[in-house]
Design a protein around this motif. Structure first.
Motif, PDB file in Angstrom:
ATOM      1  N   ALA A 516       0.858  -1.183   0.000  1.00  0.00           N
ATOM      2  CA  ALA A 516       0.000   0.000   0.000  1.00  0.00           C
ATOM      3  C   ALA A 516       0.889   1.227   0.000  1.00  0.00           C
ATOM      4  O   ALA A 516       1.974   1.212   0.572  1.00  0.00           O
ATOM      5  CB  ALA A 516      -0.912  -0.003   1.229  1.00  0.00           C
ATOM      6  N   TRP A 517       0.430   2.297  -0.644  1.00  0.00           N
ATOM      7  CA  TRP A 517       1.252   3.496  -0.736  1.00  0.00           C
ATOM      8  C   TRP A 517       0.407   4.748  -0.588  1.00  0.00           C
ATOM      9  O   TRP A 517      -0.800   4.749  -0.794  1.00  0.00           O
ATOM     10  CB  TRP A 517       2.022   3.526  -2.061  1.00  0.00           C
ATOM     11  N   LYS A 518       1.098   5.811  -0.238  1.00  0.00           N
ATOM     12  CA  LYS A 518       0.483   7.134  -0.131  1.00  0.00           C
ATOM     13  C   LYS A 518       1.118   8.038  -1.179  1.00  0.00           C
ATOM     14  O   LYS A 518       2.232   7.781  -1.629  1.00  0.00           O
ATOM     15  CB  LYS A 518       0.707   7.709   1.271  1.00  0.00           C
ATOM     16  N   PRO A 519       0.443   9.098  -1.546  1.00  0.00           N
ATOM     17  CA  PRO A 519       1.079  10.054  -2.475  1.00  0.00           C
ATOM     18  C   PRO A 519       2.323  10.656  -1.827  1.00  0.00           C
ATOM     19  O   PRO A 519       2.374  10.851  -0.613  1.00  0.00           O
ATOM     20  CB  PRO A 519      -0.001  11.114  -2.688  1.00  0.00           C
ATOM     21  N   THR A 520       3.347  10.933  -2.656  1.00  0.00           N
ATOM     22  CA  THR A 520       4.547  11.586  -2.169  1.00  0.00           C
ATOM     23  C   THR A 520       4.879  12.753  -3.081  1.00  0.00           C
ATOM     24  O   THR A 520       4.333  12.889  -4.173  1.00  0.00           O
ATOM     25  CB  THR A 520       5.742  10.615  -2.142  1.00  0.00           C
ATOM     26  N   VAL A 521       5.817  13.585  -2.636  1.00  0.00           N
ATOM     27  CA  VAL A 521       6.263  14.699  -3.466  1.00  0.00           C
ATOM     28  C   VAL A 521       6.846  14.179  -4.777  1.00  0.00           C
ATOM     29  O   VAL A 521       6.697  14.788  -5.826  1.00  0.00           O
ATOM     30  CB  VAL A 521       7.316  15.546  -2.716  1.00  0.00           C
TER      31      VAL A 521
END
Length: 934
Positions: A516-521
């Protein structure tokens, strides 16, 4: 304090939060710089080390060892350096200082002299002269190891007084140069990249590519370490001690860079660290991380074979069209598994039978027509993953750019001292590992108890030099590709997840990795997740489902190096040990301890040598390794132990090997007579011919020098294989009668002029970014796929033609985004139909052909009809504009021919580099001529 502020890298262009397309804006960058450039970082950047003489070990190269590895040694960058690079194009120190010299050889080789070699290569002598020392460091304050960096390249020269300290220094230096990349690939090897670096399409494709082939649990990773130690006595114990010291060095650098706040900036951009508070963690490395890393490298470069299901599908298509007997004959002629016209590395007439076709094949388990489906890997998609393509994003940056490294690998030119001007062997060799920023390999020199070497190693596995030079010898490798992978048909029972194992209905083992991942810069994709699921059997992971004679089966893939990713460490330890390696026989013995499929080459001041490594399983009598076989004891590898995945392997004497042949060349070509377990496409025209033709002429003339051998490599590296090896016969057919059509005649004239000029893809002048003979190159690029289709599809039929193109792509020109290497990958002309075209055209011309195709295809064998086909397709190709032939991509505008061919350093982090002109040569390369021996 470190020798310089490290820098880093990302998988994608930096974007402002919420943006999917734009770079971080210049104003935003400027606003960030002052706050992010901490006093400690400023102090590190400004530190001027004292000039200290490096300690050099015995060096018998006499100043005649050189090497090169673009783009540069420095593969780490702080957040500030990344932002400056993205906004203004500035480069951290030593980030790309080897890229220019590497690129310049393409236009500078014609005027090369021995005195100019190190204009295009680095001096690879041991040690650093006092006036060339850029920095000296005692990592973590240790007194038993010193790291010296040289001014020109920033390469670390690691000298230890204890074995532990030496390996500690190697780990510390590796982390200084490649920490982010090492972290990326330990997560790739575990199938955890998206959770670590974000869910961008390239990250998904990369982790899926490797997890399918090596779905290891933590217990599997640890077991490989335990087995390697247990099976190798003192060397095994020394290896694990070296690994632990190396990891201690990595972790010491992690701690120092974290407290000093000069760690790679990608950790900020992916949310692992806070640029203001420094909150967050960079996880320490552990032993099993290196096994995960090794599994990625082994899968990319050292796992030959496989493809049995695709082979079966094309055989079925051939038999469907022609009947079983004739269809098999047609299939075999295109397979060219033991082609008598193939260029050989061992050309002395010695035979090494392996993988040849059995007289009476047994155990084949060919699928029923239309029944094959690939086993799904990805399940339970949510968020941004829900819109991705099934089984992961097949992006150029991931599957073609990184995957190309396995397909397009390496070359070697080695000449015996009997034929050189100085009386000493000369070698120009290296691996083609692709072009990345930072590079997968790093350079280093290691000097310590039991270790004395300089060269290249894969980041995170650099406890030893893997390709390079010792005190009085050098070695290198090319991918050999012999078949160590087999496909078994396991009969299903009870349901789709149970199979018959030696007569017992047995449950498959489910292995899963949830990400699972989250948005990053660094990544504009939204949050998402998915699960990768692999079903494992005793015969390996499930790859396909099908029916065979109406029975439901799962096709599994069994690789001899599966569960043995770290076994090769012993061979590399031997290659680095000056007390062990004294000559070519020792070299061959060391290479025998490497279980991956490589061609190994050696040169010292007196001898040359070759050995083909790999754990080649001894197959059951009658088994044809080209096709799936039944998962039954009668067809298993001899002596196979499924618990440990060990078997009986062919002995060293049966592997192609040699000492002091007049010369050796290798460009992923056939190794020796009857060594038939190789990829498709090893026929009459192969890129190996480009080297063999040139080196043979040099040897026949005598007086070979380092300069002349480099020139031969560089000249072959700019040649268009189709134009040099096939086009003259195509023109012979066309010119068998007067060409009356004006368009065709003009095209023929341009092509003939290009062939007469040498058939190379070269710039008009250095830096012009325009090819000489540009129109001829455009015409051939457009013509080749058209003529191949028109030449073969009518005779084969569309189904069989399509099936054969799945086994072997039609074309792999430098700009061919559809070829195995993708575009901008440098390596070209390894896979294609040039041998088929060559054999067929010669047959139509009535010329002798050894190992001919099963029939004549061009125009049904009629010279007149064949000529009509060639002229018709040539006219069509000539009418295509540059914009149609080179449609443009994320790197190039449509119609920009030079750019379409150009080499791109694919970003695996935040630092980007400019394109360079195409040349077909190793990524890391050595030029060596030892003048003395111990």
């Amino acid at each position: 304090m470190p020798w310089r502020t490290p820098r880093n890298v990302l998988f994608h262009r930096l974007r402002t939060p919420g943006s999917r397309t734009g770079f971080l804006k210049t104003a935003s960058v400027c606003a960030l710089l002052a706050g992010l450039l901490s006093p400690l970082t400023q102090q590190a950047a400004a530190a001027e080390p004292a000039a200290v003489q490096a300690t050099a070990a015995d060096d018998y190269c006499g100043g005649q060892c050189s090497d090169i590895l673009p783009p540069g040694q420095n593969g780490n960058a702080t957040l500030v350096q990344i932002l400056l690079n993205q906004a203004f194009g500035t480069q951290p120190d030593h980030a790309e200082d080897q890229l220019g010299p590497y690129a310049d050889l393409a236009t500078g080789y014609s005027a090369l002299t021995d005195a100019k070699i190190n204009t295009f290569f680095n001096d690879a002598s041991f040690g650093v002269p006092a006036d060339q020392v850029a920095a000296t460091e005692k990592p973590a304050g240790r007194t038993d190891v010193t790291i010296v960096r040289d001014k020109r390249t920033g390469v670390p020269h690691i000298t230890g007084t204890t074995r532990y300290g030496t390996e500690f220094g190697a780990g510390y230096a590796a982390a200084q140069d490649r920490l982010w990349l090492m972290d990326v690939f330990r997560h790739v090897g575990r199938g955890q990249l998206t959770s670590f670096a974000g869910g961008a399409a390239a990250n998904q494709g990369l982790e899926q590519q490797f997890y399918r082939n090596a779905p290891y649990t933590e217990a599997d990773l640890q077991a490989q370490i335990d087995n390697a130690v247990a099976q190798n006595g003192d060397r095994g114990r020394q290896a694990i001690a070296d690994v632990n010291a190396y990891i201690d060095g990595i972790n010491a650098y992690i701690d120092a860079s974290d407290s000093g706040r000069y760690f790679p900036g990608e950790y900020v951009l992916t949310g692992h660290k806070d640029s203001i508070t420094n909150a967050g963690t960079i996880e320490h490395f552990k032993v099993t991380d290196l096994v995960a890393l090794a599994s990625v490298i082994g899968a990319l470069f050292g796992a030959g074979g496989g493809g049995e299901v695709d082979n079966a599908l094309s055989l079925i298509a051939a038999q469907s069209k022609y009947g079983v007997e004739e269809g098999t004959r047609v299939w075999e002629s295109f397979r060219e598994r033991n082609d008598p016209e193939a260029v050989l590395t061992l050309h002395n007439g010695e035979s090494f039978p392996y993988g040849t076709r059995p007289a009476d094949p047994k155990g084949a388990a060919l699928p029923d027509a239309g029944s094959v489906t690939q086993e799904p890997l990805v399940h339970d998609r949510t968020g941004s993953a829900a819109t991705a393509s099934a089984d992961g994003a097949s992006t150029e940056a991931a599957r073609t750019a990184v995957g190309s490294a396995r397909r397009g690998m390496s070359n070697a030119l080695v000449v015996s001292g009997e034929h050189t001007a100085g009386g000493h062997p000369i070698a120009v060799f290296g691996p083609q590992t692709g072009y990345f920023a930072p590079q997968l390999l790093l350079l280093q020199e290691i000097q310590g108890p039991g270790i004395s070497a300089r060269g290249a190693s894969f980041a995170g596995l650099s406890m030893y030099v893997e390709l390079g030079r010792g005190q009085d010898y050098a070695w290198s490798a090319t991918t050999s590709g012999q078949d160590i992978i087999d496909t078994y048909a396991v009969e299903l029972c009870q349901d789709d997840y149970h199979y018959l194992y030696r007569g017992t209905c047995t449950a498959m083992e489910k292995v899963e990795q949830k990400n699972a991942w989250k948005p990053t810069v660094a990544d504009g994709t939204a949050a998402g997740s998915y699960t990768m699921r692999v079903w494992r059997t005793e015969y390996g992971p499930v790859a396909y489902r099908a029916t065979v004679g109406g029975k439901k089966v799962a096709y599994t893939t069994l690789r001899s190096s599966y569960l043995h990713e770290v076994d090769s460490i012993i061979g590399f330890q031997m290659l680095n040990d000056p007390d062990y390696l004294k000559g070519p026989e020792d070299f061959q013995t060391a290479a025998q301890h490497i279980n991956y499929t490589f061609n190994w080459f050696y040169a010292d001041s007196r001898h040359t040598a070759y050995y083909n490594s790999g754990s080649n399983p001894v197959r059951a009598s009658g088994v044809d390794a080209e096709f799936p076989v039944w998962a039954q004891p009668a067809y298993e590898w001899r002596g196979w132990d499924p618990a440990a995945n060990t078997a009986a392997y062919t002995p060293p004497a049966e592997h192609p090997h040699s000492v002091d042949q007049d010369y050796y060349i290798s460009w992923n070509n056939k190794q020796a007579e009857d060594y038939a377990a190789a990829p498709w496409g090893e026929g009459s025209v192969h890129r190996g011919n480009l080297l063999d033709d040139r080196v043979k002429k040099l040897v026949q003339a005598g007086g070979v020098t380092r300069t002349s051998l480099v020139k031969a490599m560089a000249d072959a590296g700019l040649a268009d294989l189709r134009a040099e090896g096939v086009l003259p016969d195509l023109l012979k057919v066309i010119n068998s009668s007067t060409v009356t059509d004006a368009t065709a005649a003009a095209a023929v004239s341009k092509l003939q002029t290009w062939v007469s000029a040498g058939a190379k893809r070269t710039e008009t002048s250095a830096g012009s970014k325009r090819y000489a003979n540009a129109d001829a190159i455009r015409i051939l690029d457009a013509w080749w796929p058209l003529l191949v289709k028109a030449q073969f599809e009518p005779g084969l039929g569309s189904d069989l033609y399509t099936a054969f193109t799945a086994n072997l792509p039609v074309d792999e020109a430098p700009s061919a985004g559809h070829g195995p290497t993708g575009s901008h990958a440098g390596s070209a002309f390894q896979y294609g139909w040039w041998s088929y075209v060559d054999k067929d055209i010669r047959a139509v011309l009535g010329e002798p052909v050894q190992g001919p195709l099963a029939g004549k295809y061009c125009g049904g064998g009629s010279l007149t009809s064949c000529r009509d086909i060639l002229i018709s397709t040539l006219k069509q190709a000539a009418g295509l504009t540059a914009g149609q032939v080179y449609p443009g991509d994320d790197q190039c505008s449509a119609g920009d021919q030079w750019c379409a061919d150009s080499i791109v350093q694919r970003t695996l982090g935040g630092i980007k580099h400019g394109n360079i002109s195409w040349q077909n040569r190793p990524t890391y390369q050595q030029v060596v001529e030892f003048t003395a021996h111990r």
